[in-house]
Structure formats: C-alpha cells, structure tokens
Design a protein around this motif. Structure first.
Motif, PDB file in Angstrom:
ATOM      1  N   ARG A   1       5.552 -11.011  -5.042  1.00  0.00           N
ATOM      2  CA  ARG A   1       5.552  -9.949  -6.050  1.00  0.00           C
ATOM      3  C   ARG A   1       4.115  -9.503  -6.303  1.00  0.00           C
ATOM      4  NH1 ARG A   1       8.271  -7.720 -10.467  1.00  0.00           N
ATOM      5  NH2 ARG A   1       7.022  -7.647 -12.362  1.00  0.00           N
TER       6      ARG A   1
ATOM      7  N   ASP B   1       0.833  -4.903  -9.761  1.00  0.00           N
ATOM      8  CA  ASP B   1       0.255  -3.587 -10.035  1.00  0.00           C
ATOM      9  C   ASP B   1      -0.578  -3.139  -8.831  1.00  0.00           C
ATOM     10  OD1 ASP B   1      -2.171  -5.048 -10.241  1.00  0.00           O
ATOM     11  OD2 ASP B   1      -1.895  -5.279 -12.400  1.00  0.00           O
TER      12      ASP B   1
ATOM     13  N   THR C   1      -1.917  -5.153  -5.371  1.00  0.00           N
ATOM     14  CA  THR C   1      -1.592  -4.676  -4.023  1.00  0.00           C
ATOM     15  C   THR C   1      -2.862  -4.583  -3.187  1.00  0.00           C
ATOM     16  OG1 THR C   1       0.278  -3.474  -4.950  1.00  0.00           O
ATOM     17  CG2 THR C   1      -0.392  -2.865  -2.734  1.00  0.00           C
TER      18      THR C   1
ATOM     19  N   GLY D   1       7.479   1.201   3.708  1.00  0.00           N
ATOM     20  CA  GLY D   1       7.843   1.369   2.308  1.00  0.00           C
ATOM     21  C   GLY D   1       7.947   2.845   1.987  1.00  0.00           C
ATOM     22  N   ASP D   2       8.630   3.148   0.913  1.00  0.00           N
ATOM     23  CA  ASP D   2       8.772   4.529   0.481  1.00  0.00           C
ATOM     24  C   ASP D   2       7.416   5.116   0.118  1.00  0.00           C
ATOM     25  OD1 ASP D   2      11.537   4.375   0.793  1.00  0.00           O
ATOM     26  OD2 ASP D   2      11.889   3.895  -1.320  1.00  0.00           O
TER      27      ASP D   2
ATOM     28  N   ALA E   1       4.745   3.421  -2.353  1.00  0.00           N
ATOM     29  CA  ALA E   1       5.052   1.987  -2.464  1.00  0.00           C
ATOM     30  C   ALA E   1       3.813   1.100  -2.415  1.00  0.00           C
ATOM     31  CB  ALA E   1       6.034   1.561  -1.377  1.00  0.00           C
ATOM     32  N   GLY E   2       2.706   1.612  -1.873  1.00  0.00           N
ATOM     33  CA  GLY E   2       1.488   0.811  -1.827  1.00  0.00           C
ATOM     34  C   GLY E   2       0.948   0.524  -0.436  1.00  0.00           C
TER      35      GLY E   2
ATOM     36  N   ILE F   1       9.525  -0.773  -4.264  1.00  0.00           N
ATOM     37  CA  ILE F   1       9.180  -0.559  -5.668  1.00  0.00           C
ATOM     38  C   ILE F   1      10.263  -1.185  -6.535  1.00  0.00           C
ATOM     39  CG2 ILE F   1       8.697   1.158  -7.448  1.00  0.00           C
ATOM     40  CD1 ILE F   1       7.905   3.088  -5.116  1.00  0.00           C
ATOM     41  N   GLU F   2       9.845  -2.074  -7.411  1.00  0.00           N
ATOM     42  CA  GLU F   2      10.756  -2.752  -8.328  1.00  0.00           C
ATOM     43  C   GLU F   2      11.012  -1.866  -9.557  1.00  0.00           C
ATOM     44  OE1 GLU F   2      11.792  -6.438  -7.966  1.00  0.00           O
ATOM     45  OE2 GLU F   2      11.582  -5.473  -6.020  1.00  0.00           O
TER      46      GLU F   2
ATOM     47  N   GLY G   1       8.105  -1.306 -11.816  1.00  0.00           N
ATOM     48  CA  GLY G   1       6.907  -0.721 -11.220  1.00  0.00           C
ATOM     49  C   GLY G   1       6.129  -1.663 -10.331  1.00  0.00           C
TER      50      GLY G   1
ATOM     51  N   ARG H   1       5.616  -4.275  -7.089  1.00  0.00           N
ATOM     52  CA  ARG H   1       6.000  -4.153  -5.685  1.00  0.00           C
ATOM     53  C   ARG H   1       6.503  -5.500  -5.189  1.00  0.00           C
ATOM     54  NH1 ARG H   1       5.195   0.338  -7.701  1.00  0.00           N
ATOM     55  NH2 ARG H   1       4.111   1.992  -6.580  1.00  0.00           N
TER      56      ARG H   1
END
Length: 145
Positions: A2, A5, A9, A30-31, A34-35, A123-124, A127, A129
């Motif tokens: 997890r 923020d 990341t 990732g979308d 997403a980071g 994305i959780e 917010g 990841r």
C-alpha cells in the motif's frame, strides 16, 4: 503493498534505484493518474536526476544518461502508440544492452518484456495506491519484500 500518497509512491520508486542493473526492465501498469510516472520520477531522482522528470507521453522515449543519472535509463510511455510494431522504431531491444528500461503502459505491447519487473498500481477508494508486482527470477534476490 500500500502506497498512502504521492510521496510514498515516489519513495517506492526511489527504493528501486540502488537495486537496478543495466539490462533491467521495469513495466508500470495502471489507470491514468495511478502513479506510474511518480514511480519513475522517484527512481530517476534517486539515480541523481536534478529537477522533475517530465512524462514522456508525447516524446514516447525520454533518455537519461550519466552524468545526469548514475545509470543510463530510457523512460518509455506507450500510451499513444497505435500498433505494437511501432516499438521497433524506438530501438529498445538494442538500448536494453546498455540501459535500464522503465516502461509505462506495457499492455500496449503484450509479450514484449516477459522478464520485466512488472508493477501494477490501482487507485484505492481512499486515494492510496495498491501496488502489486510480478517478480521475475532475475529480481528474486533483489526484490524488496
């Protein structure tokens, strides 16, 4: 794993930098938002890049080389390619021999990097990841558990 923020990341990306070897491939899925680029930016900063790395969305490939960074890195964004055959024009197979490849949107070219450290970000609801990884044999002794 997890990542709470954007700073977490980027810190995760930075944690990969000392583990890298020339010839490594890291794929980032990732979308949008997403980071993926945050991981790449953290990795590049930890390799010595001064300033923020731009997203290679429009250039497709953003190269970094010593002395700007400790190892040569190609940051690749495949989001805008229309056909996986376009990748051959980038010369990534040849570049892999003397660089690290960090590839965003690898699903646009399925099967190209079967031995990559394959990272996926989701994305959780809060917010954060969720990061999952497919760790190849070449990374098994280096992977942070």
């Amino acid at each position: 794993m997890r990542l709470a923020d954007p700073q977490a990341t980027e810190a995760f990306g930075a944690s990969l930098a000392p583990l890298l070897r020339v010839g490594d491939v890291i794929t980032l899925r990732g979308d949008l938002g997403a980071g993926k680029t945050s991981i790449a930016r953290g990795l590049l900063a930890a390799l010595g890049l001064a300033g923020e790395a731009p997203s290679p969305s429009f250039a497709f490939v953003q190269p970094y080389a010593p002395p700007e960074v400790r190892l040569p890195v190609l940051h690749v964004d495949l989001y805008r390619i229309e056909d996986a055959a376009e990748i051959e024009e980038f010369g990534l197979d040849e570049a892999r021999g003397d660089s690290v490849l960090v590839i965003e949107w690898p699903e646009r070219a399925p099967g190209w990097w079967p031995d990559a450290l394959a990272l996926r970000l989701a994305i959780e609801p809060d917010g954060a990841r969720a990061l999952t990884a497919a760790v190849p044999a070449a990374w098994s002794a280096r992977w942070p558990t």
